[in-house]
Design a protein around this motif. Sequence first.
Motif, PDB file in Angstrom:
ATOM      1  N   GLY A   1       0.070  -3.220  11.136  1.00 37.53           N
ATOM      2  CA  GLY A   1       0.619  -2.791  10.039  1.00 37.53           C
ATOM      3  C   GLY A   1       0.334  -4.655   9.581  1.00 37.53           C
ATOM      4  N   GLY A   2       0.398  -5.088   8.399  1.00 39.91           N
ATOM      5  CA  GLY A   2      -0.581  -6.316   7.997  1.00 39.91           C
ATOM      6  C   GLY A   2       0.274  -6.519   6.549  1.00 39.91           C
ATOM      7  N   SER A   3       1.718  -5.876   6.141  1.00 38.71           N
ATOM      8  CA  SER A   3       2.505  -7.027   5.254  1.00 38.71           C
ATOM      9  C   SER A   3       3.877  -6.939   5.599  1.00 38.71           C
ATOM     10  N   TYR A   4       4.931  -6.650   4.933  1.00 42.97           N
ATOM     11  CA  TYR A   4       5.760  -7.412   5.471  1.00 42.97           C
ATOM     12  C   TYR A   4       6.719  -6.984   6.439  1.00 42.97           C
ATOM     13  N   ALA A   5       6.862  -5.909   6.895  1.00 46.84           N
ATOM     14  CA  ALA A   5       7.316  -5.774   8.023  1.00 46.84           C
ATOM     15  C   ALA A   5       6.142  -6.112   9.099  1.00 46.84           C
ATOM     16  N   GLY A   6       5.278  -6.289   9.077  1.00 53.00           N
ATOM     17  CA  GLY A   6       4.317  -6.522  10.102  1.00 53.00           C
ATOM     18  C   GLY A   6       4.724  -7.810  10.914  1.00 53.00           C
TER      19      GLY A   6
ATOM     20  N   TRP B   1       0.920  -7.881  -2.393  1.00 54.78           N
ATOM     21  CA  TRP B   1       1.847  -8.172  -3.046  1.00 54.78           C
ATOM     22  C   TRP B   1       2.258  -6.743  -4.078  1.00 54.78           C
ATOM     23  N   THR B   2       2.793  -5.714  -3.278  1.00 55.39           N
ATOM     24  CA  THR B   2       3.275  -4.328  -3.999  1.00 55.39           C
ATOM     25  C   THR B   2       4.240  -4.857  -5.266  1.00 55.39           C
ATOM     26  N   VAL B   3       5.580  -5.694  -4.412  1.00 53.13           N
ATOM     27  CA  VAL B   3       6.657  -5.860  -5.709  1.00 53.13           C
ATOM     28  C   VAL B   3       5.630  -6.471  -7.125  1.00 53.13           C
TER      29      VAL B   3
ATOM     30  N   GLN C   1      -8.330  -0.095  11.674  1.00 54.51           N
ATOM     31  CA  GLN C   1      -7.924   1.182  11.370  1.00 54.51           C
ATOM     32  C   GLN C   1      -6.612   1.745  12.668  1.00 54.51           C
ATOM     33  N   VAL C   2      -5.781   1.635  12.607  1.00 57.92           N
ATOM     34  CA  VAL C   2      -5.071   2.655  14.392  1.00 57.92           C
ATOM     35  C   VAL C   2      -5.714   3.920  14.273  1.00 57.92           C
ATOM     36  N   THR C   3      -6.113   4.806  15.119  1.00 53.00           N
ATOM     37  CA  THR C   3      -6.392   5.920  14.794  1.00 53.00           C
ATOM     38  C   THR C   3      -5.724   7.077  15.984  1.00 53.00           C
TER      39      THR C   3
ATOM     40  N   ALA D   1       3.780   0.621   9.800  1.00 54.18           N
ATOM     41  CA  ALA D   1       2.062   0.989   9.340  1.00 54.18           C
ATOM     42  C   ALA D   1       2.873   1.737   7.589  1.00 54.18           C
ATOM     43  N   GLY D   2       3.929   1.341   7.884  1.00 51.61           N
ATOM     44  CA  GLY D   2       4.260   1.242   5.753  1.00 51.61           C
ATOM     45  C   GLY D   2       4.164   2.333   5.556  1.00 51.61           C
ATOM     46  N   GLY D   3       3.893   2.292   4.310  1.00 48.68           N
ATOM     47  CA  GLY D   3       3.725   4.135   2.937  1.00 48.68           C
ATOM     48  C   GLY D   3       2.957   3.680   2.401  1.00 48.68           C
TER      49      GLY D   3
ATOM     50  N   GLY E   1       4.562   9.797  -5.003  1.00 51.91           N
ATOM     51  CA  GLY E   1       3.771  10.445  -3.919  1.00 51.91           C
ATOM     52  C   GLY E   1       3.821   9.604  -1.834  1.00 51.91           C
ATOM     53  N   ARG E   2       4.983   8.438  -2.367  1.00 59.46           N
ATOM     54  CA  ARG E   2       4.498   8.254  -2.093  1.00 59.46           C
ATOM     55  C   ARG E   2       5.070   8.166  -0.196  1.00 59.46           C
ATOM     56  N   ALA E   3       4.626   8.598   1.132  1.00 59.64           N
ATOM     57  CA  ALA E   3       4.760   8.984   2.109  1.00 59.64           C
ATOM     58  C   ALA E   3       4.500   7.896   3.340  1.00 59.64           C
TER      59      ALA E   3
ATOM     60  N   GLY F   1      10.427  -1.018   8.545  1.00 58.06           N
ATOM     61  CA  GLY F   1       9.670  -0.924   7.323  1.00 58.06           C
ATOM     62  C   GLY F   1      10.083   0.832   7.022  1.00 58.06           C
ATOM     63  N   ASP F   2       8.687   0.910   6.184  1.00 59.29           N
ATOM     64  CA  ASP F   2       8.814   1.994   5.050  1.00 59.29           C
ATOM     65  C   ASP F   2       8.582   2.844   6.393  1.00 59.29           C
ATOM     66  N   ILE F   3       7.456   3.040   7.218  1.00 57.05           N
ATOM     67  CA  ILE F   3       7.647   4.340   8.076  1.00 57.05           C
ATOM     68  C   ILE F   3       8.964   4.069   9.061  1.00 57.05           C
TER      69      ILE F   3
ATOM     70  N   GLY G   1      13.312   3.295   1.916  1.00 58.34           N
ATOM     71  CA  GLY G   1      12.380   2.000   1.310  1.00 58.34           C
ATOM     72  C   GLY G   1      12.809   1.276   0.409  1.00 58.34           C
ATOM     73  N   GLY G   2      11.400  -0.041   0.699  1.00 57.82           N
ATOM     74  CA  GLY G   2      11.843  -0.875   0.212  1.00 57.82           C
ATOM     75  C   GLY G   2      12.040  -2.044   1.135  1.00 57.82           C
ATOM     76  N   ALA G   3      10.757  -3.285   0.310  1.00 52.25           N
ATOM     77  CA  ALA G   3      11.161  -4.494   1.259  1.00 52.25           C
ATOM     78  C   ALA G   3      12.394  -5.044   1.424  1.00 52.25           C
ATOM     79  N   VAL G   4      13.951  -4.714   0.366  1.00 50.01           N
ATOM     80  CA  VAL G   4      14.351  -4.876   0.416  1.00 50.01           C
ATOM     81  C   VAL G   4      15.207  -4.577   2.252  1.00 50.01           C
ATOM     82  N   ASP G   5      14.950  -3.282   2.138  1.00 53.05           N
ATOM     83  CA  ASP G   5      15.520  -2.934   3.695  1.00 53.05           C
ATOM     84  C   ASP G   5      14.778  -3.755   4.711  1.00 53.05           C
TER      85      ASP G   5
ATOM     86  N   ILE H   1      16.259 -12.746 -11.760  1.00 52.33           N
ATOM     87  CA  ILE H   1      15.863 -12.504 -10.391  1.00 52.33           C
ATOM     88  C   ILE H   1      14.713 -12.128 -10.270  1.00 52.33           C
ATOM     89  N   LYS H   2      13.257 -11.297 -10.566  1.00 48.68           N
ATOM     90  CA  LYS H   2      12.186 -10.008 -10.673  1.00 48.68           C
ATOM     91  C   LYS H   2      11.947 -10.522 -12.311  1.00 48.68           C
ATOM     92  N   GLY H   3      11.260  -9.606 -13.232  1.00 50.91           N
ATOM     93  CA  GLY H   3      10.777  -9.163 -13.509  1.00 50.91           C
ATOM     94  C   GLY H   3      10.142 -11.074 -15.001  1.00 50.91           C
TER      95      GLY H   3
HETATM   96  C1  LIG Z   1       5.037  -1.011  -7.335  1.00 46.11           C
HETATM   97  C2  LIG Z   1       5.921  -0.984  -6.621  1.00 46.11           C
HETATM   98  C3  LIG Z   1       7.341  -2.140  -6.788  1.00 46.11           C
HETATM   99  C4  LIG Z   1       7.924  -2.282  -5.730  1.00 46.11           C
HETATM  100  N1  LIG Z   1       9.039  -3.380  -5.812  1.00 46.11           N
HETATM  101  C5  LIG Z   1       9.849  -3.661  -4.918  1.00 46.11           C
HETATM  102  C6  LIG Z   1      10.762  -3.844  -5.081  1.00 46.11           C
HETATM  103  O1  LIG Z   1      11.270  -4.941  -6.263  1.00 46.11           O
HETATM  104  N2  LIG Z   1      12.099  -4.330  -4.206  1.00 46.11           N
HETATM  105  C7  LIG Z   1      12.002  -3.845  -2.899  1.00 46.11           C
HETATM  106  O2  LIG Z   1      12.376  -3.636  -1.589  1.00 46.11           O
HETATM  107  N3  LIG Z   1      10.721  -3.098  -2.502  1.00 46.11           N
HETATM  108  C8  LIG Z   1       9.668  -2.454  -3.169  1.00 46.11           C
HETATM  109  N4  LIG Z   1       8.256  -1.923  -3.172  1.00 46.11           N
HETATM  110  C9  LIG Z   1       8.846  -1.466  -1.676  1.00 46.11           C
HETATM  111  C10 LIG Z   1       7.807  -2.250  -1.424  1.00 46.11           C
HETATM  112  O3  LIG Z   1       6.543  -2.417  -1.581  1.00 46.11           O
HETATM  113  C11 LIG Z   1       7.562  -1.648   0.045  1.00 46.11           C
HETATM  114  O4  LIG Z   1       9.157  -1.184   0.848  1.00 46.11           O
HETATM  115  C12 LIG Z   1       7.257  -2.260   1.226  1.00 46.11           C
HETATM  116  O5  LIG Z   1       5.785  -2.198   1.271  1.00 46.11           O
HETATM  117  C13 LIG Z   1       7.065  -1.619   2.776  1.00 46.11           C
HETATM  118  O6  LIG Z   1       6.531  -3.118   3.559  1.00 46.11           O
HETATM  119  P1  LIG Z   1       5.749  -2.242   5.064  1.00 46.11           P
HETATM  120  O7  LIG Z   1       5.307  -3.271   5.550  1.00 46.11           O
HETATM  121  O8  LIG Z   1       6.685  -1.230   5.610  1.00 46.11           O
HETATM  122  O9  LIG Z   1       4.210  -1.215   4.885  1.00 46.11           O
HETATM  123  P2  LIG Z   1       4.267  -1.592   4.130  1.00 46.11           P
HETATM  124  O10 LIG Z   1       3.492  -2.742   2.708  1.00 46.11           O
HETATM  125  O11 LIG Z   1       3.494  -0.171   3.000  1.00 46.11           O
HETATM  126  O12 LIG Z   1       2.233  -1.925   4.140  1.00 46.11           O
HETATM  127  C14 LIG Z   1       1.650  -1.349   5.429  1.00 46.11           C
HETATM  128  C15 LIG Z   1       0.698  -2.187   6.439  1.00 46.11           C
HETATM  129  O13 LIG Z   1       0.287  -1.567   7.602  1.00 46.11           O
HETATM  130  C16 LIG Z   1      -1.092  -1.306   7.478  1.00 46.11           C
HETATM  131  N5  LIG Z   1      -1.292   0.202   8.052  1.00 46.11           N
HETATM  132  C17 LIG Z   1      -1.052   1.163   7.617  1.00 46.11           C
HETATM  133  N6  LIG Z   1      -2.113   2.382   8.283  1.00 46.11           N
HETATM  134  C18 LIG Z   1      -2.212   1.712   9.480  1.00 46.11           C
HETATM  135  C19 LIG Z   1      -3.934   2.073  10.079  1.00 46.11           C
HETATM  136  N7  LIG Z   1      -3.242   2.901  10.277  1.00 46.11           N
HETATM  137  N8  LIG Z   1      -3.919   1.133  11.023  1.00 46.11           N
HETATM  138  C20 LIG Z   1      -3.557  -0.612  10.644  1.00 46.11           C
HETATM  139  N9  LIG Z   1      -2.931  -0.828   9.747  1.00 46.11           N
HETATM  140  C21 LIG Z   1      -2.073   0.633   8.810  1.00 46.11           C
HETATM  141  C22 LIG Z   1      -2.115  -1.742   6.066  1.00 46.11           C
HETATM  142  O14 LIG Z   1      -2.428  -2.193   6.592  1.00 46.11           O
HETATM  143  C23 LIG Z   1      -0.018  -2.747   5.455  1.00 46.11           C
HETATM  144  O15 LIG Z   1      -1.307  -3.681   6.449  1.00 46.11           O
HETATM  145  C24 LIG Z   1       7.256  -2.032  -3.999  1.00 46.11           C
HETATM  146  C25 LIG Z   1       6.758  -0.622  -4.083  1.00 46.11           C
HETATM  147  C26 LIG Z   1       5.684  -0.754  -5.174  1.00 46.11           C
HETATM  148  C27 LIG Z   1       4.198   0.036  -4.830  1.00 46.11           C
END
Ligand SMILES: Cc1cc2nc3c(=O)[nH]c(=O)nc-3n(C[C@H](O)[C@H](O)[C@H](O)COP(=O)(O)OP(=O)(O)OC[C@H]3O[C@@H](n4cnc5c(N)ncnc54)[C@H](O)[C@@H]3O)c2cc1C
Length: 810
Positions: free
Chosen positions: A431-436, A470-472, A511-513, A549-551, A679-681, A717-719, A725-729, A792-794
Amino acid sequence: MHFSASLLSGLALAATAVDAVAPSLGRAAPYSGCASNGIHNSGASTVNSPVACYPAGPSSVVGLSAVTNLLSSVTGLLGRVLGTIDAVTTTAQGVLNDANTCYSTCHTAQPTVILPNSNLGGLSLRAGVYLVGPTNVTVSGTLTLDGQNNPNAVFIIQINGNLNLAANARILLANGAQACNVFFQVGASATLGSGSTVYGNILAAVSVTVNSGSTCHGNLSALSGILNIINSVLYPQGTCNRVASAITTTSTTTTRRTTTTTPKTLATTTSNAPLVGVSVNALGNTIAVGATTTSGALGAGLSVNALGQTVTVGATVATTSGLGAGLTVNALGQTVAIGTTVATPTTTSGALGAGLTVNALGQTVAIGATVATPTTTSGALGAGLTVNALGQTVAIGATVAPGATTTCGNALAAVTVTVTATRRCGIVIVGGSYAGLGVAHKLLKTVIPSLDPKTPYKVTLISGSTHFFWTVGAPRAMLSPYPHDLSDSFIPIADGFTQYSEDSFEFVHGQVTALNTNERTLSVKLSSEIEQGSGGAMTQSFDSLVLAAGGRGPSPLYSIHGSHVLTLEAFRDLHARVPVATTILVVGGGSAGTETAGELGSTYGKTKNITLLSGTDRLLKNLRPAIGARAEGYLRKMGVKVVHNIRVESSKDGGDNGTLVQLSNGETMTVDILITATGRAPASSFLPEFLLDSRKAVVVDDFLRVPAAGPRVYALGDIASTSKGGAVDIKYMMPVAIANITFDLSDGRTGEAHEQRYLPSTKETQLVPVGRSKGVGAVFGWWTPSFFVWLIKGRTFMFPNALKTVLGTV
Ligand SMILES: Cc1cc2nc3c(=O)[nH]c(=O)nc-3n(C[C@H](O)[C@H](O)[C@H](O)COP(=O)(O)OP(=O)(O)OC[C@H]3O[C@@H](n4cnc5c(N)ncnc54)[C@H](O)[C@@H]3O)c2cc1C
């Protein structure tokens, strides 16, 4: 016992004939699937080519929506079909007819090999017609179909009963084999376990079920039953390159199949004994295929492997070509199961022969050779094995003799050695997002420098997307580029890691399968379909694993779907369509939907017909009712209509005519744009079920460890199950995960290392901008004024933090 000469030559001829004849799928070839009694989908499946149903009618196709491009949003977790859904039409009839004909061709093909195995996992098959002896057949692990560089290599696998793929099973192609030349003729039903990968066509006399997280490349035909698809991705068999001279067509026509076929019987020898599992060696002895034989039984210089091939004793044989599943051959001509640890006394007395040892991949390795660490960690020496200067294979961590310490499982340089270090150098993050990204930077910047410098740790980050999203800021940037252009929302991950040495960090785009917790490996499909085409596959072993790997939701606007390109294109599509749209429906009354409706309302106000469906009785369920009501008030003032207690049941993309939406109150509406913000899961479909809770989140303990996955496996992270759920978490999970990884890697010896517990906050914390100047929210249970939320955000949607997240400086 001897084979009769005529029987042996008969087998050889059949193999030659099959190479030349590829059964034709005819009109069914471009279809991902077809069925006679119905096609049922649940979840956000993606079907990349048409499907057909005949004679059952359109009402038998459930949970699928035809779209003209995959960027179109559909709601209610509906599956999307790129192309038509043909039901009852003449086209559908033709597709089913041809699929039936192909089934019959496969069924009547003369078998060239009889497989005794009831589990085809672990086998590597060459071209041929295989009749599987047992009635019901499973595939667990990987079945490889080896084309041996022949584009005409045809594989017909005849199964009398059911074909069941275990979770994460894979049917893969090698050496030029093509999905269009692979046919599983299944006499009853086929069931693909969750996370399966299949290349090839499956023609089942009754039904086909594709469980969650599977990917199929080929036609799935349910010839007298139902095609069930659950949250999976289907592709057609794809382009077929055959050498012209070898293409033959079949003219057989058949009627629609309504019953299962009569089982075939196995060929027998003259003495009526089954031919299964028997081979003949140079001395004329017959021996069981795959049996571990003693030197004498095989005669001089020959051994037999699981494919029944004879192999020269002592030769170094490439795994794929020479040796069958699970066997290698040593200098004494004995066959040794791949990956087994050979006891030291046996080894020193010569069981592995002079100068050779065997590793988990079945490769032979010269005694004393130094195997480079990267090769070693990627599996060359196999899980839990190393080779020392005496050529002995030893379990890593075992004490051999007092002396030096190995590093990372390299070959030992000295004769007198001690292997004391547990292998823990490879830290893999999914996962290459907030947590990873956060974990990777923290490990590289602070944790690894604090650990034993003699151990060469390496961080490997695997992500399906090359870019951080940058989902935020998505609710603002999806309507028009913000703050400057789309590169502000999608930032290359590689940019953040040029600061580290190549030895310490590696990025894997894939993609990890699947995760194998016993072997401690990940199966990775390299690169995404969209960004680079099919990039092959690899197995990544790990010593420590971080699941991040988030949501994922149904719309690519709000989450990465494999590659970031899908999301990028969805943004571009919306940028073009929003200004000219009249009616826009936003579905989902959480923060994402509310923020999106606010952005639309503040930009287009009452000039467009904008509706937000909350799906429940109010907005922002994570916050107290008064805060949701305040957000609703802001939206109404802007001219956004807010509707409660009505959900979207299904939607159908009508191209230029807009999207037809079916509502839960029985009404329908046609909108120019449908935005699905619900429907985010957890994106956990690649993980075994026993690691997941009922929400499909990874079960973690208070320390963010995943106890069921073995030592040094973490999730955040979200997983993770304890995430709300949330980048704050993630901000609060991060120090806990880092503390516990440090503790585990140092066995608590590092002075600063302490275990930490993660205790999720029960206080409401969420900031929700509603338009460009207003907002609602709470921090640690304290209600926040609108101005504060804007500040702060808007005001900027925190875009400056996007690049900092990639650089690890946030
Ligand atoms: C529109 C929107 C606004 C938001 N605003 C806020 C906010 O203001 N404040 C806040 O706290 N939170 C907010 N969130 C929630 C926040 O975006 C999520 O909590 C955060 O993205 C979770 O991060 P994560 O690193 O857990 O996973 P994700 O961001 O979901 O990223 C998952 C990563 O894993 C990778 N991945 C997934 N499956 C696989 C796989 N099988 N193999 C390889 N790679 C994989 C993906 O490519 C991705 O890089 C918002 C969400 C959305 C959709």
